[in-house]
Design a protein around this motif. Structure first.
Motif, PDB file in Angstrom:
ATOM      1  N   ARG A   1      29.737 -47.093   5.264  1.00 26.78           N
ATOM      2  CA  ARG A   1      29.320 -46.298   4.099  1.00 26.78           C
ATOM      3  C   ARG A   1      29.579 -47.079   2.811  1.00 26.78           C
ATOM      4  O   ARG A   1      28.753 -47.084   1.894  1.00 26.78           O
ATOM      5  N   VAL A   2      30.719 -47.725   2.710  1.00 31.99           N
ATOM      6  CA  VAL A   2      31.044 -48.526   1.533  1.00 31.99           C
ATOM      7  C   VAL A   2      30.036 -49.672   1.405  1.00 31.99           C
ATOM      8  O   VAL A   2      29.497 -49.920   0.322  1.00 31.99           O
ATOM      9  N   TRP A   3      29.751 -50.337   2.514  1.00 27.68           N
ATOM     10  CA  TRP A   3      28.803 -51.441   2.522  1.00 27.68           C
ATOM     11  C   TRP A   3      27.412 -50.965   2.105  1.00 27.68           C
ATOM     12  O   TRP A   3      26.700 -51.656   1.387  1.00 27.68           O
ATOM     13  N   GLU A   4      27.027 -49.795   2.547  1.00 30.52           N
ATOM     14  CA  GLU A   4      25.723 -49.228   2.181  1.00 30.52           C
ATOM     15  C   GLU A   4      25.597 -49.102   0.659  1.00 30.52           C
ATOM     16  O   GLU A   4      24.580 -49.462   0.069  1.00 30.52           O
ATOM     17  N   ILE A   5      26.642 -48.597   0.014  1.00 30.80           N
ATOM     18  CA  ILE A   5      26.619 -48.418  -1.443  1.00 30.80           C
ATOM     19  C   ILE A   5      26.590 -49.770  -2.147  1.00 30.80           C
ATOM     20  O   ILE A   5      25.822 -49.981  -3.083  1.00 30.80           O
ATOM     21  N   LEU A   6      27.416 -50.711  -1.688  1.00 31.73           N
ATOM     22  CA  LEU A   6      27.516 -52.006  -2.367  1.00 31.73           C
ATOM     23  C   LEU A   6      26.325 -52.921  -2.114  1.00 31.73           C
ATOM     24  O   LEU A   6      25.858 -53.579  -3.044  1.00 31.73           O
TER      25      LEU A   6
ATOM     26  N   TYR B   1      22.126 -51.983  -3.473  1.00 31.25           N
ATOM     27  CA  TYR B   1      22.566 -52.930  -4.507  1.00 31.25           C
ATOM     28  C   TYR B   1      21.972 -52.629  -5.889  1.00 31.25           C
ATOM     29  O   TYR B   1      22.664 -52.704  -6.897  1.00 31.25           O
ATOM     30  N   GLY B   2      20.722 -52.270  -5.930  1.00 31.92           N
ATOM     31  CA  GLY B   2      20.058 -52.012  -7.205  1.00 31.92           C
ATOM     32  C   GLY B   2      20.469 -50.721  -7.875  1.00 31.92           C
ATOM     33  O   GLY B   2      20.111 -50.461  -9.019  1.00 31.92           O
ATOM     34  N   ASP B   3      21.250 -49.899  -7.184  1.00 31.20           N
ATOM     35  CA  ASP B   3      21.596 -48.567  -7.681  1.00 31.20           C
ATOM     36  C   ASP B   3      23.025 -48.450  -8.201  1.00 31.20           C
ATOM     37  O   ASP B   3      23.624 -47.373  -8.164  1.00 31.20           O
ATOM     38  N   ALA B   4      23.582 -49.531  -8.719  1.00 31.78           N
ATOM     39  CA  ALA B   4      24.951 -49.490  -9.245  1.00 31.78           C
ATOM     40  C   ALA B   4      25.097 -48.442 -10.344  1.00 31.78           C
ATOM     41  O   ALA B   4      26.174 -47.876 -10.536  1.00 31.78           O
ATOM     42  N   CYS B   5      24.003 -48.139 -11.029  1.00 31.91           N
ATOM     43  CA  CYS B   5      24.057 -47.137 -12.100  1.00 31.91           C
ATOM     44  C   CYS B   5      24.307 -45.728 -11.559  1.00 31.91           C
ATOM     45  O   CYS B   5      24.640 -44.829 -12.324  1.00 31.91           O
ATOM     46  N   ASP B   6      24.198 -45.537 -10.272  1.00 31.41           N
ATOM     47  CA  ASP B   6      24.474 -44.226  -9.685  1.00 31.41           C
ATOM     48  C   ASP B   6      25.962 -43.897  -9.682  1.00 31.41           C
ATOM     49  O   ASP B   6      26.336 -42.728  -9.666  1.00 31.41           O
ATOM     50  N   TRP B   7      26.826 -44.921  -9.685  1.00 27.86           N
ATOM     51  CA  TRP B   7      28.254 -44.665  -9.522  1.00 27.86           C
ATOM     52  C   TRP B   7      29.165 -45.384 -10.520  1.00 27.86           C
ATOM     53  O   TRP B   7      30.261 -44.919 -10.785  1.00 27.86           O
ATOM     54  N   ALA B   8      28.761 -46.521 -11.061  1.00 30.68           N
ATOM     55  CA  ALA B   8      29.660 -47.327 -11.908  1.00 30.68           C
ATOM     56  C   ALA B   8      29.599 -46.887 -13.369  1.00 30.68           C
ATOM     57  O   ALA B   8      28.533 -46.918 -13.982  1.00 30.68           O
ATOM     58  N   SER B   9      30.724 -46.506 -13.928  1.00 29.57           N
ATOM     59  CA  SER B   9      30.743 -46.068 -15.333  1.00 29.57           C
ATOM     60  C   SER B   9      30.438 -47.224 -16.287  1.00 29.57           C
ATOM     61  O   SER B   9      30.033 -46.988 -17.421  1.00 29.57           O
TER      62      SER B   9
ATOM     63  N   SER C   1      20.302 -49.586 -13.965  1.00 31.73           N
ATOM     64  CA  SER C   1      20.197 -50.766 -13.107  1.00 31.73           C
ATOM     65  C   SER C   1      18.947 -50.657 -12.258  1.00 31.73           C
ATOM     66  O   SER C   1      18.464 -49.559 -11.976  1.00 31.73           O
ATOM     67  N   LYS C   2      18.446 -51.826 -11.887  1.00 30.67           N
ATOM     68  CA  LYS C   2      17.327 -51.843 -10.951  1.00 30.67           C
ATOM     69  C   LYS C   2      17.301 -53.181 -10.237  1.00 30.67           C
ATOM     70  O   LYS C   2      17.682 -54.222 -10.791  1.00 30.67           O
ATOM     71  N   GLU C   3      16.883 -53.122  -8.992  1.00 27.60           N
ATOM     72  CA  GLU C   3      16.743 -54.319  -8.183  1.00 27.60           C
ATOM     73  C   GLU C   3      15.527 -55.103  -8.648  1.00 27.60           C
ATOM     74  O   GLU C   3      14.560 -54.523  -9.134  1.00 27.60           O
TER      75      GLU C   3
END
Length: 167
Positions: free
Chosen positions: A15-20, A24-32, A37-39
């Motif tokens: 699950r962690v690997w899936e998010i990272l 990859y292009g969706d860091a804006c979903d979780w990182a303050s 962000s976009k791939e």
């Protein structure tokens, strides 16, 4: 400047690997620290990159290396804000048990000469704090499926300011 942080996450390593990596292009979903962000495709590379609007300014990244079996990801910034000269991030996810894993970031960044000399004393602690906050954001997002309070506040401030600039 080197920053290293490892966190224990109450979730399977997959699950962690899936998010990272997978998302990859969706860091804006979780990182303050990442508000948009976009791939993106990278000419001449077998890997993708991403563009991000961050608290440090706009950045562009390219994946250098991925090892899906050992869940390791490395990327570098190919377009940096004026305060940075270069940066490379290495992420590693390790299973600790069926539903617990660890995630590590190893960040190596070089500040641009003038900002580094004049404001390094102020920039370095801020970057360290923001990277640690980003790790906590990731943990919270993975464990709850929701954005952290810091992420919600960061986005509200960013998009409010962006709306004023666009008007």
């Amino acid at each position: 400047m080197k920053i290293n942080k490892t966190l224990r996450v109450n979730a399977p390593a997959a699950r962690v690997w899936e998010i990272l990596y997978t998302n990859y292009g969706d860091a804006c979903d979780w990182a303050s620290t990442v508000n948009e962000s976009k791939e993106r495709m990278v000419a001449g590379s077998e890997y993708v990159g991403r563009t991000c609007s961050t608290v440090f300014g706009d950045v562009s990244e390219i994946i250098d290396r991925v090892d899906e079996d050992s869940m390791e990801l490395q990327y570098h910034l190919d377009d940096t804000p004026f305060i940075m000269k270069a940066a490379t991030a290495k992420w590693k996810v390790e299973p600790l048990s069926t539903n617990t894993s660890s995630v590590t970031i190893d960040l190596d960044l070089t500040l641009a000469t003038v900002p580094g000399l004049l404001m390094g004393w102020m920039i370095k602690p801020k970057m360290r704090k923001d990277i640690f906050r980003t790790m906590e954001d990731l943990k919270y997002y993975i464990e709850t499926g929701k954005q952290s309070e810091a992420k919600v506040k960061s986005d509200a401030k960013y998009f409010r300011k962006k709306g004023k600039e666009a008007a």
